[in-house]
Design an enzyme around this catalytic site. Structure first.
Site, PDB file in Angstrom:
ATOM      1  N   ASP A   1      36.986  54.479  46.935  1.00 28.27           N
ATOM      2  CA  ASP A   1      35.713  54.773  46.288  1.00 28.27           C
ATOM      3  C   ASP A   1      35.986  55.207  44.848  1.00 28.27           C
ATOM      4  OD1 ASP A   1      32.660  55.392  47.057  1.00 28.27           O
ATOM      5  OD2 ASP A   1      33.352  56.867  45.598  1.00 28.27           O
TER       6      ASP A   1
ATOM      7  N   ASN B   1      27.752  54.727  35.458  1.00 32.85           N
ATOM      8  CA  ASN B   1      26.626  53.818  35.236  1.00 32.85           C
ATOM      9  C   ASN B   1      25.561  54.457  34.359  1.00 32.85           C
ATOM     10  OD1 ASN B   1      27.075  51.296  36.360  1.00 32.85           O
ATOM     11  ND2 ASN B   1      26.480  51.922  38.417  1.00 32.85           N
TER      12      ASN B   1
ATOM     13  N   ASP C   1      29.287  46.969  35.994  1.00 35.10           N
ATOM     14  CA  ASP C   1      29.729  45.753  36.679  1.00 35.10           C
ATOM     15  C   ASP C   1      31.125  45.344  36.225  1.00 35.10           C
ATOM     16  OD1 ASP C   1      27.368  45.645  38.051  1.00 35.10           O
ATOM     17  OD2 ASP C   1      26.467  44.053  36.824  1.00 35.10           O
TER      18      ASP C   1
ATOM     19  N   GLU D   1      30.213  51.043  45.017  1.00 38.63           N
ATOM     20  CA  GLU D   1      31.506  51.205  44.336  1.00 38.63           C
ATOM     21  C   GLU D   1      32.644  51.409  45.329  1.00 38.63           C
ATOM     22  OE1 GLU D   1      29.584  55.359  44.418  1.00 38.63           O
ATOM     23  OE2 GLU D   1      28.963  53.258  44.347  1.00 38.63           O
TER      24      GLU D   1
END
Length: 348
Positions: A207, A215, A224, A250
């Site tokens: 993770d 983000n 991305d 993620e």
């Protein structure tokens, strides 16, 4: 053997006998038989031919063969010419099949690539009828060659499209890693194989740390790109023998077949190191303002008493422990941990 430029009467009779469209009642009264059959046989795109079974020589082959392949009708003397003008990859299987079917007196079809005089290849389909004499013995083979190159190109395009659709259905479109559907199939297959072989199976769940903050600060497009870079690094560490999938958001997962606990932890540590060395800027991360990741690792030798879903959940719990204990670290559990759920934490 008759001249290759004209159909012989036996070929005419064979077509007349076995094709009702050429029955005597359909002929125009007064027409010359030879002219009628020559026109019919040589005006169609299908290429008619006849082989005498006793001599294995061509009794006839339509002049259309020269326009298609470049070889004049006069050069088609025996079945060896037919076999030698076939793609090497097709030759053995097609020749063996056609010979066996012909000996058995069975009508058949065969697809193959035929060599052109200029060195190229054209896909042909041979439709073969076996002619027998009154005693039931094979007397001749008659048939048609059809150019099926366009059909084959269409089939290949469809097959390629099918492969692409299958790839998309099993892969994450953003990172190229396997998707959840593929993970489910891989873990089921790998679990069964490990249960049969008695060898260890390891799982690594990954993770990306503080990814929501990433983000929020850099935007989703940059997010991305971060996911794609991390997926590439995980793939490098896992190598081609192991499965990498995007578990969601993620989070990623690696399925390591035939992998003991120590090796699995080393692979996880290599993943963590590669991500750190990539030095992806993350100003909201407390770990040197770089993107890092947390890892949960588990190893088991599956038996009839162990449960696959419980094992996946246990490894996911190790990932939770790694995140709760500061992130940018590895929490691992081995076979003994299936009872006690003990874990070890690793960090720099």
């Amino acid at each position: 053997m008759t001249d290759h430029g004209h159909p012989e009467s036996a070929l005419q009779a064979a077509f007349l006998q076995h094709d009702s469209t050429l029955a005597p009642s359909s002929r125009v009264p007064g027409e010359d038989d030879s002219a009628v059959y020559r026109t019919l046989l040589e005006s169609t795109k299908a290429i008619p031919w006849k082989i005498d079974w006793a001599t294995m020589e061509f009794a006839y082959i339509g002049p259309q063969i020269e326009a298609l392949l470049g070889w004049a009708p006069s050069t088609w003397k025996t079945v060896n010419d037919w076999a030698e003008r076939m793609h090497p990859d097709d030759r053995e299987a097609v020749v063996n099949f056609c010979v066996a079917q012909s000996k058995a007196g069975t009508d058949h079809e065969a697809d193959y690539r035929a060599l052109t005089r200029d060195g190229g290849y054209v896909w042909l389909r041979d439709v073969v009828h076996v002619v027998r004499n009154d005693k039931g013995d094979v007397e001749a083979l008659i048939g048609f060659m059809f150019d099926i190159s366009e059909r084959k190109r269409t089939e290949e395009k469809l097959a390629q499209l099918q492969r692409e659709l299958e790839h998309l259905s099993f892969h994450d479109s953003l990172t190229g890693a396997g998707n959840r559907r593929m993970f489910d199939e891989v873990i089921e297959r790998t679990w069964s194989a490990a249960q049969e072989s008695g060898k260890a199976l390891s799982l690594i769940m990954v993770d990306i740390d503080f990814f929501k903050s990433y983000n929020d600060y850099y935007g989703h497009l940059q997010g991305d790109e971060c996911l794609k870079r991390v997926a590439r690094l995980l793939g490098e560490a896992a190598g081609p023998d192991h499965f990498l999938g995007r578990f969601g958001g993620e989070e990623f997962v690696l399925v390591l077949a035939n992998t003991e606990a120590d090796t699995a932890v080393r692979i996880a540590e290599q993943c963590r190191t590669l991500i750190a060395e990539e030095a992806i800027a993350h100003v909201r991360s407390p770990h040197q303002q770089r993107v890092t990741a947390s890892f949960g690792v588990g190893t088991i030798v599956p038996t009839g008493r162990t449960d696959r879903t419980a094992f996946v959940n246990l490894v996911d719990a190790q990932l939770y422990h790694a995140k709760e204990n500061g992130r940018n670290r590895i929490a691992a559990v081995d076979r003994a941990g299936m009872q006690g759920e003990a874990f070890k934490a690793y960090s720099r």
